[in-house]
Design a protein around this motif. Structure first.
Motif, PDB file in Angstrom:
ATOM      1  N   THR A 108    -101.544-112.911 -24.033  1.00 13.13           N
ATOM      2  CA  THR A 108    -102.252-111.631 -23.835  1.00 13.13           C
ATOM      3  C   THR A 108    -101.969-110.689 -24.996  1.00 13.13           C
ATOM      4  OG1 THR A 108    -100.426-110.591 -22.629  1.00 13.13           O
ATOM      5  CG2 THR A 108    -102.040-111.854 -21.345  1.00 13.13           C
ATOM      6  N   ASP A 110    -102.197-106.626 -25.305  1.00 11.93           N
ATOM      7  CA  ASP A 110    -102.374-105.444 -24.456  1.00 11.93           C
ATOM      8  C   ASP A 110    -103.130-104.319 -25.159  1.00 11.93           C
ATOM      9  OD1 ASP A 110    -101.214-106.535 -22.271  1.00 11.93           O
ATOM     10  OD2 ASP A 110     -99.209-105.769 -22.683  1.00 11.93           O
ATOM     11  N   VAL A 154    -107.602-106.824 -20.349  1.00  7.37           N
ATOM     12  CA  VAL A 154    -107.081-106.945 -21.707  1.00  7.37           C
ATOM     13  C   VAL A 154    -107.451-108.317 -22.246  1.00  7.37           C
ATOM     14  CG1 VAL A 154    -105.189-105.340 -21.290  1.00  7.37           C
ATOM     15  CG2 VAL A 154    -104.855-107.774 -20.836  1.00  7.37           C
ATOM     16  N   GLU A 194    -101.891-107.570 -13.238  1.00  6.90           N
ATOM     17  CA  GLU A 194    -103.197-107.001 -13.577  1.00  6.90           C
ATOM     18  C   GLU A 194    -103.859-106.353 -12.372  1.00  6.90           C
ATOM     19  OE1 GLU A 194    -105.341-106.583 -16.458  1.00  6.90           O
ATOM     20  OE2 GLU A 194    -103.262-106.569 -17.106  1.00  6.90           O
ATOM     21  N   ASP A 379     -96.473 -99.766 -22.320  1.00  8.88           N
ATOM     22  CA  ASP A 379     -97.597 -99.255 -21.531  1.00  8.88           C
ATOM     23  C   ASP A 379     -97.583 -97.731 -21.483  1.00  8.88           C
ATOM     24  OD1 ASP A 379     -98.465-101.780 -21.081  1.00  8.88           O
ATOM     25  OD2 ASP A 379     -97.613-101.955 -19.057  1.00  8.88           O
TER      26      ASP A 379
END
Length: 652
Positions: A108, A110, A154, A194, A379
């Motif tokens: 992933t 982000d 994402v 998620e 985040d």
């Protein structure tokens, strides 16, 4: 002194912290292998870097001649922003996969706004012999269409990791901030994480969307230009937030309208509309009017950038992005200054605008520190700046609510002042009405007295006065002399009766009314009238138009001239007799003159002859010197002349 020394110490300590951070960021460390031991999430935060300015290097170069050019990333750059760059970045990550850590993972990134990320694994290149066209293990991004990419908020794609020592190459290209927070997730843990994040982002985004839609409905209902600009700015902010948290990609499979860099365009649009909202919502007084050109210039430039940005080449946009950021900073600074000015001028709702600008400034500061590599990429550091415009719009909405509340308070005060003014006016009006009523009563009393006096005067008038209606057909009033004259009784009741019956000749009435209509008044017209008993008399009649009880009426004044007419007739007869006598006298005188003329002629002729004869005798006597005869002739001549003179006097 204490305050100054404390401030100096604070500045020195802050400079020391910045210096330490810069030194730490400048230091390099060897990229260590990332151990994968079966954890739900593994951050690939230790990697080596290689820049590819021309975008020409391939995986074969990474395996061959370019392998020795990789440099360990700065410690604080691992997983942090590397700024805006048009270069392609190659990342090399060493993996140590434990037997229990082998299996299916999601790789992933982000960052919802990213052009392209491609990955090659050493365990898949064993049979490729380092070919330049070796296909990547996976690829995803806004400019990539690949079935391997997962339909998530994402960028994510599946990858199978075998146990052992492996190497992972990542090639990153982006026109946004070059940040690479790359993680490996177990599928179950990824979906669980998620799901929570999507719910949180959906709720936060729904707040700003509902705020914008509500403002739009209010703007249509009121209507209100500041509310419409606020709604546009709020909806543009929601577009920016959705581009930053990836909800637009999750819902629609791509970004709104502007491709992979839509967040910047949305932010510029929100700034332009926010500047317009600021200009229309804040009471910019004389000392704050400088904000109009200061805000108008970046707003116009931002509108031009918004219109032309989609036509720019994808790899020239990094040059434009700082320009857009600078525009937003100008709008922020000017908006903050104007808001402070308005608050100092006494506008209390401007305080919410100041808080909104502070929230936006805090988000920009946090994003700047994160992009500079001073703060780690988490985040929190990513989404706080992303949601800063939402907080700004909430404060702006609070400012609108405060303005509406202030308007309600002012409206209530105005209504209260109006009610008090109405009460005062009502009391004053009642006082004036009482005064006017008293004055009217006095005026009515005076009017009644004058009416009584006027009626007494009319009753005592020495000649008849009548009042008839506008048509002149009905008698409305008659004074005492009129009642005696026409009714024969001073105490007779005045009953409605036709006024035309008092005229002996109806044509006289018609002629009088026509003259009154033409000239407006009739004075001393000799008309033969008759009373109720039929007795006729002559009168001088005068008429005028008056108002009686609010209605037009005719006032008639009558002066009986019957006696005068009789005297005039007698005088006329006497005059005629005198003229007859005078005629006879003149005839007698004429006869007398004729007689005297005849007598005169009869006497004058002989006397003239005698006079001539005497004169001749006198002449003869003078010639003969006969004095006695001459004297006798003179005496005879004198006697003759005397007789002629007497006859002349008698004739005259």
């Amino acid at each position: 002194m204490t305050g100054r020394s404390g401030l100096l110490g604070f500045r020195m300590s802050w400079c020391g912290v910045l210096a330490a951070l810069l030194l730490l960021a400048a230091g390099a460390a060897r990229a260590e292998a990332v151990r994968i031991d079966g954890s739900d999430r593994v951050a690939l935060s230790s990697f080596a870097l290689l820049r590819d300015p021309g975008h020409t290097l391939t995986i074969a170069d990474m395996l061959g001649r370019e392998a020795g050019r990789f440099e360990p990333a700065p410690r604080l750059a691992e997983g942090h922003s590397l700024g805006f760059t048009a270069d392609a970045l190659w990342l090399r990550v060493d993996l140590t996969v434990a037997p229990k850590g082998a299996g299916r993972y999601f790789l992933t990134l982000d960052i919802p706004n990213f052009d392209r990320l491609e990955a090659w694994g050493s365990w898949t290149l064993a049979g490729e012999d380092g070919r330049a066209d070796a296909p990547p293990l996976l690829r995803f991004g806004d400019r990539v269409i690949d079935d391997q990419a997962m339909p998530t908020r994402v960028h994510a794609a599946g990858i199978d990791l075998p146990a052992g020592q492996h190497r992972l190459w990542l090639r990153a290209v982006s026109t946004s901030s070059m940040a690479l927070p790359v993680d490996l997730w177990r599928p179950g843990a990824f979906w669980a994480s998620e799901q929570v994040k999507v719910q949180i982002h959906t709720m936060l985004t729904a707040v700003i969307v509902l705020l914008g839609l509500g403002a739009l409905l209010l703007a249509v209902a009121l209507p209100s230009l500041p509310m419409a600009l606020y709604a546009g700015s709020a909806l543009a902010t929601s577009g920016h937030v959705m581009a930053m948290n990836g909800l637009d990609v999750l819902l629609w499979g791509g970004h709104f309208f502007f491709g992979d860099i839509s967040s910047v365009v949305w932010l510029v649009g929100a700034g332009v509309l926010g500047a317009g909202f600021l200009l229309t919502a804040l009471p910019l007084r004389r000392h704050a009017r400088w904000a109009v050109p200061v805000l108008a210039i970046p707003a116009l430039l931002g509108a031009g950038l918004l219109a032309g940005y989609p036509f720019l080449d994808g790899y020239t946009r990094p040059v434009v992005i700082p320009f857009a950021t600078n525009l937003m900073l100008v709008v922020l600074v000017a908006g903050m200054a104007a808001s402070v000015q308005c608050r100092l001028a006494g506008d209390r709702p401007a305080l919410y605008m100041i808080f909104g600008w502070l929230a936006l400034a805090g988000g920009n500061l946090l994003a700047g520190l994160r992009n500079a590599g001073i703060l780690p990429w988490t985040d929190l550091t990513y989404y706080l700046p992303a949601y800063a415009p939402m907080v700004e719009m909430l404060f702006f909405g609070a400012m609108l609510a405060a303005q509406l509340r202030q308007l309600r308070v002012e409206k209530a005060r105005t209504q209260q002042a109006l009610v008090e003014a109405l009460r005062r006016n009502e009391a004053e009006l009642a006082h004036r009405v009482a005064e006017r009523t008293t004055a009217l009563d006095r005026a009515n009393a005076v009017l009644h007295d004058r009416e009584t006096q006027l009626r007494a005067i009319l009753e005592a008038a020495p000649f008849p006065i009548l009042l008839s209606d506008a048509a002149g057909s009905m008698m409305l009033y008659a004074n005492r002399r009129a009642r005696v004259q026409f009714l024969g009784d001073p105490d007779a009741a005045l009953t409605p009766r036709p006024a035309a019956g008092f005229f002996c000749d109806p044509s006289d009435r018609t002629r009088l009314l026509a003259r009154l209509e033409r000239e407006g008044v009739v004075e001393n017209a000799e008309i033969e009238l008759q009373d109720i008993a039929g007795r006729r008399f002559w009168a001088l009649t005068s008429m005028a138009v008056v108002a009686h009880e609010g209605q037009p009426a005719r006032l008639v004044a009558v002066n009986d001239i019957s006696r005068r007419r009789q005297l005039e007739q007698e005088l006329t007869k006497a005059k005629e007799m005198a003229e007859t006598v005078a005629g006879l006298e003149r005839a007698a005188r004429a006869t007398q003159r004729q007689f005297l003329a005849m007598i005169s002629h009869e006497f004058r002729t002989p006397l003239t002859v005698i006079g001539m004869a005497v004169q001749n005798l006198g002449l003869d006597a003078a010639d003969a010197d006969a004095d006695a005869d001459a004297d006798a002739a003179d005496a005879a001549d004198a006697a003759t002349q005397d007789r002629l003179a007497r006859i002349g006097r008698a004739v005259r």
